[in-house]
Write a protein that holds these residues in place. Structure first.
Motif, PDB file in Angstrom:
ATOM      1  N   ILE A  41     -16.295  27.305  -9.864  1.00  0.00           N
ATOM      2  CA  ILE A  41     -16.835  27.776  -8.586  1.00  0.00           C
ATOM      3  C   ILE A  41     -17.806  26.725  -8.068  1.00  0.00           C
ATOM      4  CG2 ILE A  41     -18.264  29.587  -7.504  1.00  0.00           C
ATOM      5  CD1 ILE A  41     -15.398  30.438  -8.344  1.00  0.00           C
ATOM      6  N   ARG A  42     -17.671  26.386  -6.803  1.00  0.00           N
ATOM      7  CA  ARG A  42     -18.523  25.345  -6.233  1.00  0.00           C
ATOM      8  C   ARG A  42     -19.776  25.947  -5.593  1.00  0.00           C
ATOM      9  NH1 ARG A  42     -17.038  20.775  -7.630  1.00  0.00           N
ATOM     10  NH2 ARG A  42     -14.983  20.991  -6.721  1.00  0.00           N
ATOM     11  N   GLY A  43     -19.647  27.155  -5.055  1.00  0.00           N
ATOM     12  CA  GLY A  43     -20.817  27.707  -4.390  1.00  0.00           C
ATOM     13  C   GLY A  43     -20.699  29.203  -4.119  1.00  0.00           C
ATOM     14  N   VAL A  90     -24.854  46.340   5.506  1.00  0.00           N
ATOM     15  CA  VAL A  90     -24.032  45.735   4.456  1.00  0.00           C
ATOM     16  C   VAL A  90     -24.043  44.212   4.605  1.00  0.00           C
ATOM     17  CG1 VAL A  90     -22.505  47.699   4.039  1.00  0.00           C
ATOM     18  CG2 VAL A  90     -21.967  46.112   5.891  1.00  0.00           C
ATOM     19  N   SER A  91     -23.685  43.531   3.522  1.00  0.00           N
ATOM     20  CA  SER A  91     -23.668  42.072   3.510  1.00  0.00           C
ATOM     21  C   SER A  91     -22.472  41.604   2.700  1.00  0.00           C
ATOM     22  CB  SER A  91     -24.928  41.524   2.861  1.00  0.00           C
ATOM     23  OG  SER A  91     -26.056  41.907   3.604  1.00  0.00           O
ATOM     24  N   LYS A  92     -22.022  40.409   3.019  1.00  0.00           N
ATOM     25  CA  LYS A  92     -20.855  39.874   2.306  1.00  0.00           C
ATOM     26  C   LYS A  92     -21.290  38.712   1.424  1.00  0.00           C
ATOM     27  CE  LYS A  92     -17.789  37.282   4.398  1.00  0.00           C
ATOM     28  NZ  LYS A  92     -16.641  36.790   5.195  1.00  0.00           N
ATOM     29  N   VAL A  93     -20.870  38.756   0.174  1.00  0.00           N
ATOM     30  CA  VAL A  93     -21.147  37.650  -0.750  1.00  0.00           C
ATOM     31  C   VAL A  93     -19.808  37.057  -1.169  1.00  0.00           C
ATOM     32  CG1 VAL A  93     -22.381  36.938  -2.815  1.00  0.00           C
ATOM     33  CG2 VAL A  93     -22.927  39.109  -1.737  1.00  0.00           C
ATOM     34  N   SER A  94     -19.701  35.740  -1.152  1.00  0.00           N
ATOM     35  CA  SER A  94     -18.437  35.102  -1.514  1.00  0.00           C
ATOM     36  C   SER A  94     -18.664  34.043  -2.572  1.00  0.00           C
ATOM     37  CB  SER A  94     -17.817  34.416  -0.292  1.00  0.00           C
ATOM     38  OG  SER A  94     -17.781  35.282   0.811  1.00  0.00           O
ATOM     39  N   ILE A  95     -17.722  33.944  -3.500  1.00  0.00           N
ATOM     40  CA  ILE A  95     -17.720  32.789  -4.411  1.00  0.00           C
ATOM     41  C   ILE A  95     -16.552  31.909  -4.002  1.00  0.00           C
ATOM     42  CG2 ILE A  95     -18.887  33.929  -6.330  1.00  0.00           C
ATOM     43  CD1 ILE A  95     -16.141  34.247  -7.683  1.00  0.00           C
ATOM     44  N   ILE A  96     -16.787  30.602  -4.034  1.00  0.00           N
ATOM     45  CA  ILE A  96     -15.816  29.674  -3.500  1.00  0.00           C
ATOM     46  C   ILE A  96     -15.573  28.539  -4.483  1.00  0.00           C
ATOM     47  CG2 ILE A  96     -15.496  27.914  -1.683  1.00  0.00           C
ATOM     48  CD1 ILE A  96     -17.485  30.195  -0.210  1.00  0.00           C
ATOM     49  N   GLY A  97     -14.320  28.197  -4.696  1.00  0.00           N
ATOM     50  CA  GLY A  97     -14.023  27.046  -5.553  1.00  0.00           C
ATOM     51  C   GLY A  97     -12.537  26.837  -5.725  1.00  0.00           C
ATOM     52  N   VAL A  98     -12.094  25.599  -5.575  1.00  0.00           N
ATOM     53  CA  VAL A  98     -10.656  25.334  -5.769  1.00  0.00           C
ATOM     54  C   VAL A  98     -10.265  25.574  -7.229  1.00  0.00           C
ATOM     55  CG1 VAL A  98     -10.338  23.713  -3.858  1.00  0.00           C
ATOM     56  CG2 VAL A  98     -11.093  22.855  -6.056  1.00  0.00           C
ATOM     57  N   GLY A  99     -11.244  25.538  -8.123  1.00  0.00           N
ATOM     58  CA  GLY A  99     -10.966  25.757  -9.542  1.00  0.00           C
ATOM     59  C   GLY A  99     -10.352  27.118  -9.835  1.00  0.00           C
ATOM     60  N   MET A 100     -10.582  28.082  -8.951  1.00  0.00           N
ATOM     61  CA  MET A 100     -10.065  29.427  -9.253  1.00  0.00           C
ATOM     62  C   MET A 100      -8.543  29.507  -9.127  1.00  0.00           C
ATOM     63  SD  MET A 100     -11.169  32.053  -6.191  1.00  0.00           S
ATOM     64  CE  MET A 100     -12.895  31.622  -6.070  1.00  0.00           C
ATOM     65  N   ILE A 101      -7.944  28.519  -8.469  1.00  0.00           N
ATOM     66  CA  ILE A 101      -6.478  28.518  -8.347  1.00  0.00           C
ATOM     67  C   ILE A 101      -5.853  28.410  -9.742  1.00  0.00           C
ATOM     68  CG2 ILE A 101      -4.468  27.274  -7.398  1.00  0.00           C
ATOM     69  CD1 ILE A 101      -6.280  26.261  -5.173  1.00  0.00           C
ATOM     70  N   THR A 102      -6.452  27.609 -10.592  1.00  0.00           N
ATOM     71  CA  THR A 102      -5.848  27.346 -11.897  1.00  0.00           C
ATOM     72  C   THR A 102      -6.564  28.048 -13.048  1.00  0.00           C
ATOM     73  OG1 THR A 102      -7.187  25.336 -11.860  1.00  0.00           O
ATOM     74  CG2 THR A 102      -4.857  25.096 -11.312  1.00  0.00           C
ATOM     75  N   GLU A 134     -23.789  33.381 -13.236  1.00  0.00           N
ATOM     76  CA  GLU A 134     -22.538  33.634 -13.951  1.00  0.00           C
ATOM     77  C   GLU A 134     -21.624  32.404 -13.937  1.00  0.00           C
ATOM     78  OE1 GLU A 134     -21.312  36.138 -15.755  1.00  0.00           O
ATOM     79  OE2 GLU A 134     -19.313  35.216 -15.951  1.00  0.00           O
ATOM     80  N   PHE A 135     -21.555  31.710 -12.813  1.00  0.00           N
ATOM     81  CA  PHE A 135     -20.626  30.584 -12.709  1.00  0.00           C
ATOM     82  C   PHE A 135     -21.318  29.233 -12.916  1.00  0.00           C
ATOM     83  CE2 PHE A 135     -18.424  34.118 -10.688  1.00  0.00           C
ATOM     84  CZ  PHE A 135     -17.213  34.066 -11.367  1.00  0.00           C
ATOM     85  N   ASN A 136     -22.414  29.274 -13.662  1.00  0.00           N
ATOM     86  CA  ASN A 136     -23.106  28.041 -14.106  1.00  0.00           C
ATOM     87  C   ASN A 136     -23.473  27.086 -12.975  1.00  0.00           C
ATOM     88  OD1 ASN A 136     -22.651  28.954 -16.731  1.00  0.00           O
ATOM     89  ND2 ASN A 136     -20.627  27.968 -16.738  1.00  0.00           N
ATOM     90  N   LEU A 137     -23.920  27.633 -11.882  1.00  0.00           N
ATOM     91  CA  LEU A 137     -24.267  26.752 -10.775  1.00  0.00           C
ATOM     92  C   LEU A 137     -25.715  26.277 -10.858  1.00  0.00           C
ATOM     93  CD1 LEU A 137     -22.386  28.660  -7.959  1.00  0.00           C
ATOM     94  CD2 LEU A 137     -21.719  26.552  -9.090  1.00  0.00           C
ATOM     95  N   GLU A 138     -26.435  26.819 -11.844  1.00  0.00           N
ATOM     96  CA  GLU A 138     -27.855  26.447 -11.962  1.00  0.00           C
ATOM     97  C   GLU A 138     -28.046  25.094 -12.619  1.00  0.00           C
ATOM     98  OE1 GLU A 138     -29.678  29.704 -14.015  1.00  0.00           O
ATOM     99  OE2 GLU A 138     -29.526  30.998 -12.261  1.00  0.00           O
TER     100      GLU A 138
END
Ligand code: ASP
Ligand code: MG
Length: 404
Positions: free
Chosen positions: A252-254, A339-351, A399-403
């Protein structure tokens, strides 16, 4: 000729002091044997002020005049920059859209650049001049001034880079790059070194405000690398480029988010072909952007529930349109504008399998209820209650180690 396109956003040219700094940044490229093309936004706040004036004159201000009016901000800033360069002893001049010319097609206020006449600018570059081009504006085939949508100077920069085959396109702004999430919300947000066009596009359209989405799409189609960096700090920025150029093991990139969403549920809608189209037709005709949509499977074969989200600003208008829509039948309408929308984004999730599970599980552990889910190939979005928003961003970021 090695050309670099430098774009300066509204805050970067926000005062005459800032413009003096910008002039220094521009001249710093000259010893590197670059030919520099500059494109500038209006000083921050100026365009908004012009829009406000148009509304004071008429709530139906004619589109042709609107474009003449709102493009005025860039006329000021490009002349101020070249004026400063002249003061420092450099050869520089301003170019308005019609003087280049930058040809656009399409409607006023949302035109698109289709061609840029290069000859005069090339000649000027060869003579050692620094052209300062007004962003956001062009002319159409009837020689009327046009503008290309709010934030459009990003798109001007990309198209200049494309037509002049620039080696680099650098977007100078008030943030020093693209972050894994909003650093003002999450202190542990990290600057991203490289991000793909696709990821950036998803980030931009799901809440990250660094660049205007359609300019990223233009860059992607034309394979132009963009660097986003700060005009206030020296630090390296973020490169937006093709996937192939990115070596990273991050799945996940962001994490991006929008705060101002509203949700509408229509309970007991007649389940027959064409119903969804009938619900959304008037919204589309009133330029209301529908984001997430879920329709439940009908349990009795006759009726179903349909939920969708829109921007909070559009809520009351949408409610009215739904209520007066004769083509649809439903039992009840439920609205929620918290309400609010939260998204996780990353090309890595394809594979990588299991990303969806990890996301939902992380939210569940913090007792965050998911209201609506939507996905694309490289994005998973969930709608949550606004009070849970910051908690959700922070847990997903971790969770996705972005820290680190
Ligand atoms: N000045 C215009 C606006 O504020 C264009 C831009 O800043 O890119 O929308
Ligand atoms: Mg702006």
């Amino acid at each position: 000729m090695k050309i670099v396109v430098l774009k300066f956003g509204g805050t970067s040219v926000g005062s005459t002091d800032r413009i003096k700094k910008v002039a220094k940044i521009i001249t710093s490229y000259l010893p590197k044997s670059y030919k520099v093309i500059v494109v500038t936004s209006a000083m921050s706040g100026v365009t908004n002020e012009l829009v406000r004036k148009s509304k004071e004159i008429s709530n139906n201000f004619i589109a042709e005049e609107y474009d003449v009016l709102v493009s005025a901000g860039e006329q000021m800033s490009c002349s101020l920059i070249s004026g400063r360069l002249n003061h420092l002893g450099y050869k520089s001049r301003s170019w308005l859209g019609w003087q280049v010319p930058i040809f656009t097609k399409g409607n006023h206020a949302s035109a698109r650049i289709k061609n840029i006449y290069k000859k005069n600018i090339i000649k000027y570059l060869k003579s050692g001049g620094i052209p300062i081009i007004a962003g956001f504006q062009g002319i159409n085939s009837s020689s009327r001034v046009t503008t290309i949508g709010r934030g459009g100077t990003d798109a001007s920069a990309i198209m200049l880079a494309r037509f002049f085959k620039a080696e680099k396109c650098i977007i100078y702004t008030d943030v020093d790059g693209v972050y894994t999430t909003d650093p003002n919300t999450i202190r542990k947000a990290k600057k991203i070194k490289k991000i793909s066009y696709e990821e950036m596009l998803e980030m931009a359209s799901s809440g990250s405000k660094v660049m205007q989405p359609h300019s990223i799409q233009d860059a992607r189609l034309n394979r132009i690398d963009i660097e986003v960096r700060s005009s206030f700090k020296k630090a390296a920025g973020t490169i937006i480029t093709k996937r192939k150029n990115i070596l990273s093991n991050k799945i996940i990139r962001g994490v991006s988010f929008t705060k101002n969403d509203a949700k509408i549920t229509l309970v007991g809608v007649k389940d027959k072909p064409g119903v969804a189209a009938s619900i959304f037709e008037p919204l589309y005709k009133n330029s209301i952007n529908v984001d997430m949509v879920v329709q439940n499977i009908s349990s009795n074969g006759k009726e179903t529930d349909l939920t969708f989200t829109i921007k909070s600003d559009d809520l009351s208008k949408t409610e009215k349109l739904i209520k007066k829509n004769k083509k649809i039948n439903f039992k009840k309408i439920i609205v929620d504008d918290k309400v609010s929308k939260v998204s996780i984004i990353g090309v890595g999730m394809i594979t990588t399998p299991g990303v969806t599970y990890r996301m939902f599980n992380a939210l569940a552990k913090k007792n965050i209820n998911i209201i609506v889910i939507s996905t694309s190939e490289i994005k998973i979005s969930v709608l949550v209650s606004r009070k849970d928003l910051n908690k959700a961003i922070s847990i997903l970021h971790k969770e996705f180690n972005l820290e680190n």
